[in-house]
Design a protein around this motif. Structure first.
Motif, PDB file in Angstrom:
ATOM      1  N   LEU A   1     -63.795 -17.480 -60.957  1.00  0.00           N
ATOM      2  CA  LEU A   1     -62.565 -16.788 -61.343  1.00  0.00           C
ATOM      3  C   LEU A   1     -62.865 -15.897 -62.542  1.00  0.00           C
ATOM      4  CD1 LEU A   1     -59.491 -16.613 -60.722  1.00  0.00           C
ATOM      5  CD2 LEU A   1     -59.156 -18.300 -62.544  1.00  0.00           C
ATOM      6  N   ARG A   2     -62.661 -14.587 -62.383  1.00  0.00           N
ATOM      7  CA  ARG A   2     -62.906 -13.632 -63.459  1.00  0.00           C
ATOM      8  C   ARG A   2     -61.750 -12.642 -63.534  1.00  0.00           C
ATOM      9  NH1 ARG A   2     -65.547 -16.753 -65.290  1.00  0.00           N
ATOM     10  NH2 ARG A   2     -67.808 -16.834 -65.622  1.00  0.00           N
ATOM     11  N   ASN A   3     -61.145 -12.545 -64.737  1.00  0.00           N
ATOM     12  CA  ASN A   3     -60.039 -11.617 -64.964  1.00  0.00           C
ATOM     13  C   ASN A   3     -58.918 -11.813 -63.940  1.00  0.00           C
ATOM     14  OD1 ASN A   3     -62.774  -9.758 -65.655  1.00  0.00           O
ATOM     15  ND2 ASN A   3     -61.187  -9.813 -67.225  1.00  0.00           N
ATOM     16  N   GLY A   4     -58.660 -13.081 -63.631  1.00  0.00           N
ATOM     17  CA  GLY A   4     -57.587 -13.415 -62.708  1.00  0.00           C
ATOM     18  C   GLY A   4     -57.917 -13.229 -61.253  1.00  0.00           C
ATOM     19  N   GLU A   5     -59.172 -12.835 -60.939  1.00  0.00           N
ATOM     20  CA  GLU A   5     -59.586 -12.625 -59.553  1.00  0.00           C
ATOM     21  C   GLU A   5     -60.546 -13.730 -59.114  1.00  0.00           C
ATOM     22  OE1 GLU A   5     -59.401  -7.729 -59.808  1.00  0.00           O
ATOM     23  OE2 GLU A   5     -61.206  -8.722 -59.049  1.00  0.00           O
ATOM     24  N   LEU A   6     -60.334 -14.236 -57.900  1.00  0.00           N
ATOM     25  CA  LEU A   6     -61.180 -15.279 -57.354  1.00  0.00           C
ATOM     26  C   LEU A   6     -62.228 -14.652 -56.441  1.00  0.00           C
ATOM     27  CD1 LEU A   6     -61.607 -18.387 -57.172  1.00  0.00           C
ATOM     28  CD2 LEU A   6     -60.234 -18.327 -55.078  1.00  0.00           C
ATOM     29  N   TRP A   7     -63.499 -14.952 -56.714  1.00  0.00           N
ATOM     30  CA  TRP A   7     -64.608 -14.410 -55.925  1.00  0.00           C
ATOM     31  C   TRP A   7     -65.442 -15.539 -55.352  1.00  0.00           C
ATOM     32  CZ3 TRP A   7     -65.420  -9.266 -54.888  1.00  0.00           C
ATOM     33  CH2 TRP A   7     -64.634  -8.354 -55.600  1.00  0.00           C
ATOM     34  N   MET A   8     -65.898 -15.360 -54.117  1.00  0.00           N
ATOM     35  CA  MET A   8     -66.757 -16.349 -53.469  1.00  0.00           C
ATOM     36  C   MET A   8     -67.894 -15.638 -52.756  1.00  0.00           C
ATOM     37  SD  MET A   8     -64.010 -19.097 -51.909  1.00  0.00           S
ATOM     38  CE  MET A   8     -65.310 -20.209 -51.391  1.00  0.00           C
ATOM     39  N   VAL A   9     -68.995 -16.350 -52.619  1.00  0.00           N
ATOM     40  CA  VAL A   9     -70.175 -15.820 -51.926  1.00  0.00           C
ATOM     41  C   VAL A   9     -70.002 -16.021 -50.425  1.00  0.00           C
ATOM     42  CG1 VAL A   9     -72.674 -16.073 -51.606  1.00  0.00           C
ATOM     43  CG2 VAL A   9     -71.668 -16.264 -53.903  1.00  0.00           C
ATOM     44  N   GLY A  10     -70.345 -15.010 -49.658  1.00  0.00           N
ATOM     45  CA  GLY A  10     -70.273 -15.114 -48.207  1.00  0.00           C
ATOM     46  C   GLY A  10     -71.363 -16.012 -47.651  1.00  0.00           C
ATOM     47  N   LYS A  11     -71.037 -16.718 -46.580  1.00  0.00           N
ATOM     48  CA  LYS A  11     -71.987 -17.614 -45.941  1.00  0.00           C
ATOM     49  C   LYS A  11     -72.578 -16.933 -44.716  1.00  0.00           C
ATOM     50  CE  LYS A  11     -72.447 -22.407 -44.375  1.00  0.00           C
ATOM     51  NZ  LYS A  11     -71.725 -23.689 -44.195  1.00  0.00           N
ATOM     52  N   GLU A  12     -73.898 -16.763 -44.742  1.00  0.00           N
ATOM     53  CA  GLU A  12     -74.577 -16.075 -43.649  1.00  0.00           C
ATOM     54  C   GLU A  12     -75.247 -17.074 -42.712  1.00  0.00           C
ATOM     55  OE1 GLU A  12     -74.105 -12.997 -43.310  1.00  0.00           O
ATOM     56  OE2 GLU A  12     -73.280 -12.514 -45.287  1.00  0.00           O
ATOM     57  N   ASP A  13     -75.505 -16.648 -41.491  1.00  0.00           N
ATOM     58  CA  ASP A  13     -76.238 -17.464 -40.528  1.00  0.00           C
ATOM     59  C   ASP A  13     -77.675 -17.608 -41.009  1.00  0.00           C
ATOM     60  OD1 ASP A  13     -77.536 -18.626 -38.411  1.00  0.00           O
ATOM     61  OD2 ASP A  13     -76.755 -17.252 -36.898  1.00  0.00           O
ATOM     62  N   PRO A  14     -78.138 -18.846 -41.301  1.00  0.00           N
ATOM     63  CA  PRO A  14     -79.499 -19.033 -41.818  1.00  0.00           C
ATOM     64  C   PRO A  14     -80.582 -18.603 -40.839  1.00  0.00           C
ATOM     65  CG  PRO A  14     -78.520 -21.138 -41.199  1.00  0.00           C
ATOM     66  CD  PRO A  14     -77.432 -20.117 -41.126  1.00  0.00           C
ATOM     67  N   ASN A  15     -80.232 -18.473 -39.575  1.00  0.00           N
ATOM     68  CA  ASN A  15     -81.214 -18.075 -38.562  1.00  0.00           C
ATOM     69  C   ASN A  15     -81.279 -16.559 -38.352  1.00  0.00           C
ATOM     70  OD1 ASN A  15     -81.838 -20.834 -37.913  1.00  0.00           O
ATOM     71  ND2 ASN A  15     -79.909 -20.922 -36.792  1.00  0.00           N
ATOM     72  N   THR A  16     -80.421 -15.831 -39.077  1.00  0.00           N
ATOM     73  CA  THR A  16     -80.385 -14.380 -38.936  1.00  0.00           C
ATOM     74  C   THR A  16     -80.735 -13.727 -40.267  1.00  0.00           C
ATOM     75  OG1 THR A  16     -78.633 -14.557 -37.268  1.00  0.00           O
ATOM     76  CG2 THR A  16     -78.974 -12.402 -38.295  1.00  0.00           C
ATOM     77  N   GLU A  17     -81.817 -12.984 -40.303  1.00  0.00           N
ATOM     78  CA  GLU A  17     -82.240 -12.320 -41.530  1.00  0.00           C
ATOM     79  C   GLU A  17     -81.500 -10.998 -41.677  1.00  0.00           C
ATOM     80  OE1 GLU A  17     -86.427 -12.116 -43.636  1.00  0.00           O
ATOM     81  OE2 GLU A  17     -86.311 -10.587 -42.079  1.00  0.00           O
ATOM     82  N   LYS A  18     -80.841 -10.813 -42.830  1.00  0.00           N
ATOM     83  CA  LYS A  18     -80.111  -9.582 -43.091  1.00  0.00           C
ATOM     84  C   LYS A  18     -80.595  -8.982 -44.403  1.00  0.00           C
ATOM     85  CE  LYS A  18     -75.914 -10.862 -40.553  1.00  0.00           C
ATOM     86  NZ  LYS A  18     -74.449 -11.030 -40.615  1.00  0.00           N
ATOM     87  N   ASP A  19     -80.444  -7.649 -44.507  1.00  0.00           N
ATOM     88  CA  ASP A  19     -80.879  -6.965 -45.718  1.00  0.00           C
ATOM     89  C   ASP A  19     -79.729  -6.776 -46.702  1.00  0.00           C
ATOM     90  OD1 ASP A  19     -79.418  -5.118 -44.340  1.00  0.00           O
ATOM     91  OD2 ASP A  19     -80.910  -3.512 -44.455  1.00  0.00           O
ATOM     92  N   TYR A  20     -78.730  -7.655 -46.633  1.00  0.00           N
ATOM     93  CA  TYR A  20     -77.615  -7.603 -47.561  1.00  0.00           C
ATOM     94  C   TYR A  20     -76.973  -8.984 -47.665  1.00  0.00           C
ATOM     95  CZ  TYR A  20     -74.629  -7.624 -43.405  1.00  0.00           C
ATOM     96  OH  TYR A  20     -74.014  -7.968 -42.227  1.00  0.00           O
ATOM     97  N   PHE A  21     -76.164  -9.164 -48.708  1.00  0.00           N
ATOM     98  CA  PHE A  21     -75.308 -10.341 -48.803  1.00  0.00           C
ATOM     99  C   PHE A  21     -73.935  -9.869 -49.260  1.00  0.00           C
ATOM    100  CE2 PHE A  21     -77.068  -9.896 -53.044  1.00  0.00           C
ATOM    101  CZ  PHE A  21     -76.026 -10.238 -53.907  1.00  0.00           C
ATOM    102  N   LYS A  22     -72.923 -10.739 -49.073  1.00  0.00           N
ATOM    103  CA  LYS A  22     -71.550 -10.339 -49.357  1.00  0.00           C
ATOM    104  C   LYS A  22     -70.880 -11.252 -50.393  1.00  0.00           C
ATOM    105  CE  LYS A  22     -69.973  -7.760 -45.310  1.00  0.00           C
ATOM    106  NZ  LYS A  22     -68.886  -7.627 -44.303  1.00  0.00           N
ATOM    107  N   LEU A  23     -70.009 -10.635 -51.167  1.00  0.00           N
ATOM    108  CA  LEU A  23     -69.096 -11.345 -52.048  1.00  0.00           C
ATOM    109  C   LEU A  23     -67.677 -10.987 -51.614  1.00  0.00           C
ATOM    110  CD1 LEU A  23     -70.792 -10.579 -55.473  1.00  0.00           C
ATOM    111  CD2 LEU A  23     -70.736 -12.788 -54.340  1.00  0.00           C
ATOM    112  N   TYR A  24     -66.786 -11.979 -51.642  1.00  0.00           N
ATOM    113  CA  TYR A  24     -65.416 -11.754 -51.195  1.00  0.00           C
ATOM    114  C   TYR A  24     -64.429 -12.025 -52.325  1.00  0.00           C
ATOM    115  CZ  TYR A  24     -67.152 -11.648 -46.401  1.00  0.00           C
ATOM    116  OH  TYR A  24     -67.817 -11.322 -45.258  1.00  0.00           O
ATOM    117  N   LYS A  25     -63.449 -11.143 -52.437  1.00  0.00           N
ATOM    118  CA  LYS A  25     -62.315 -11.357 -53.334  1.00  0.00           C
ATOM    119  C   LYS A  25     -61.198 -12.010 -52.527  1.00  0.00           C
ATOM    120  CE  LYS A  25     -58.957  -8.729 -56.077  1.00  0.00           C
ATOM    121  NZ  LYS A  25     -58.579  -7.353 -56.529  1.00  0.00           N
ATOM    122  N   LEU A  26     -60.668 -13.114 -53.042  1.00  0.00           N
ATOM    123  CA  LEU A  26     -59.647 -13.870 -52.313  1.00  0.00           C
ATOM    124  C   LEU A  26     -58.367 -13.991 -53.108  1.00  0.00           C
ATOM    125  CD1 LEU A  26     -62.623 -15.631 -51.811  1.00  0.00           C
ATOM    126  CD2 LEU A  26     -61.193 -16.203 -49.854  1.00  0.00           C
TER     127      LEU A  26
END
Length: 388
Positions: A357-382
């Motif tokens: 929680l930062r400045n009243g905003e809730l952020w979480m890390v995205g969960k990726e498929d461990p069997n799929t290699e990606k060149d990015y990761f995601k953060l979500y505001k909820l």
């Protein structure tokens, strides 16, 4: 005798687990949930560990932990990597090993609390200031993920106390002497331990617990410090000024929560380590608009604890661990200000324990498929969403 004591302890724990399974509350009515409002896609191939997210400067600080070195990376909310550099190892401006996750302090700098003191860097990696520790002890236990960071009140930070010198762990009453939080002053390097475990806590029941089962998970809201002590499903709210009076106690009625309630003899404490990754524990606390957002690990059931104690080949152990990770994912529970459970669920596409929680905003890390290699990761505001 030690084996008999350990067996008795485990059986007591298993019995409590079994009882909990049959009496799990069905009070959650799913009236409030979390909804994804926005996201950040950061283009990076590797295994990133997010340390901090700052909505004001629209900056994300994360790290890539290699075998011997840790790389710091700074990205913007458009997903671009702006800076990348090393501050660990044999460099003149090294923090010497992190104790807490990196913390963004302004729109152009962050602070590192490490073995070499408090170091401030600008986003490009230039050292701005360094303040040495006044009394430094190497940390006993540390976790460098964003939910385990420092929380700022005024000009000081609150962090988990790391120094347990002088505490006699062979005394069943020693938990009353533990200070679990500290004030950290980044301008002077001073550390001031404070906040002991309340008398009503399970850690004051005269029994023994495995090391760090009382790890404080905390947040700050409206000049109160909210703390959960590791495996205990309770939130305690304290005043943020001395003598840190206990304002309220909020029991957490969590879905099929199974946790260790203490052993009767110190000689079997070493065996309790088997329960470290099997007993329920609180992972994160956040407070939004008076609602408590709790991330937790529910703990193994009786049968799986017994299975976990059996000897296994390396292949069997790997299969068992993977099966348990799938069977017992971390969960999120939402409570109102009175402690009523409004929802309890496994979040889809999100890492439940990586919540900030930062400045009243809730952020979480995205969960990726461990069997799929990606060149990015995601953060979500909820945001909180009230169900119709």
């Amino acid at each position: 005798m030690k084996n008999l004591i350990f067996l008795f302890t485990i059986l007591t724990f298993l019995s409590s687990c079994q009882k909990k399974e049959h009496t799990a509350s069905e009070k959650a009515v799913n009236t409030v949930s979390l909804q994804k409002l926005d996201s950040i896609q950061i283009y990076y191939l590797g295994t990133p560990i997010v340390h901090d997210v700052d909505p004001l400067s629209e900056t994300v600080v994360f790290m890539e932990q290699k075998e011997f070195l840790a790389k710091i990376l700074v990205a913007d909310f458009d997903g671009n990597i702006l800076h990348s550099y090393l501050k660990s190892g044999d460099v003149p401006d090294s923090y010497g090993g992190l104790i807490s996750p990196l913390k963004i302090e302004s729109d152009s700098s962050f602070i590192a609390y490490g073995y070499n003191g408090f170091l401030r860097y600008d986003f490009s990696g230039k050292l701005l200031s360094q303040v040495d520790h006044q009394d430094f002890q190497p940390p006993i236990f540390k976790q460098l993920a964003m939910q385990f960071g420092m929380e700022k009140i005024g000009d000081r930070y609150i962090f988990e106390e790391q120094d347990y010198r002088g505490v006699n762990v062979r005394d069943s009453d020693h938990y009353k002497d533990l200070y679990l939080l500290s004030w950290l002053d980044p301008e002077t390097g001073e550390r001031e331990p404070f906040l002991k475990i309340p008398e009503t806590s399970i850690f004051r029941n005269g029994k023994y617990f495995f090391a760090h089962s009382w790890k404080p998970i905390f947040t700050v809201s409206e000049d109160l410090i909210y703390v959960a002590f590791g495996i205990e499903p309770v939130i305690y709210a304290f005043k943020s000024v001395a003598p840190y009076a206990l304002v309220k106690k909020i029991p957490l009625d969590l879905e099929e929560y199974r946790y260790f309630k203490g052993g009767n003899d110190y000689s079997s404490v070493a065996n309790f380590m088997h329960l470290r990754n099997r007993t329920g524990r609180i992972e994160a606390i956040n407070i939004i608009d008076g609602y408590y957002i709790i991330s937790y690990f529910p703990g193994f059931n009786r049968v799986d604890i017994e299975q976990g104690l059996m000897n296994k080949s390396p292949e069997e152990a790997t299969f068992f661990r993977e099966r348990m990770q799938e069977k017992y994912p971390n969960r999120i529970a939402i409570f109102d200000s009175l402690g009523n459970r409004l929802n309890d669920f496994v979040p889809k596409g999100l890492v439940a324990e990586e919540m900030l929680l930062r400045n009243g905003e809730l952020w979480m890390v995205g969960k990726e498929d461990p069997n799929t290699e990606k060149d990015y990761f995601k953060l979500y505001k909820l945001v909180l969403k009230k169900m119709e």
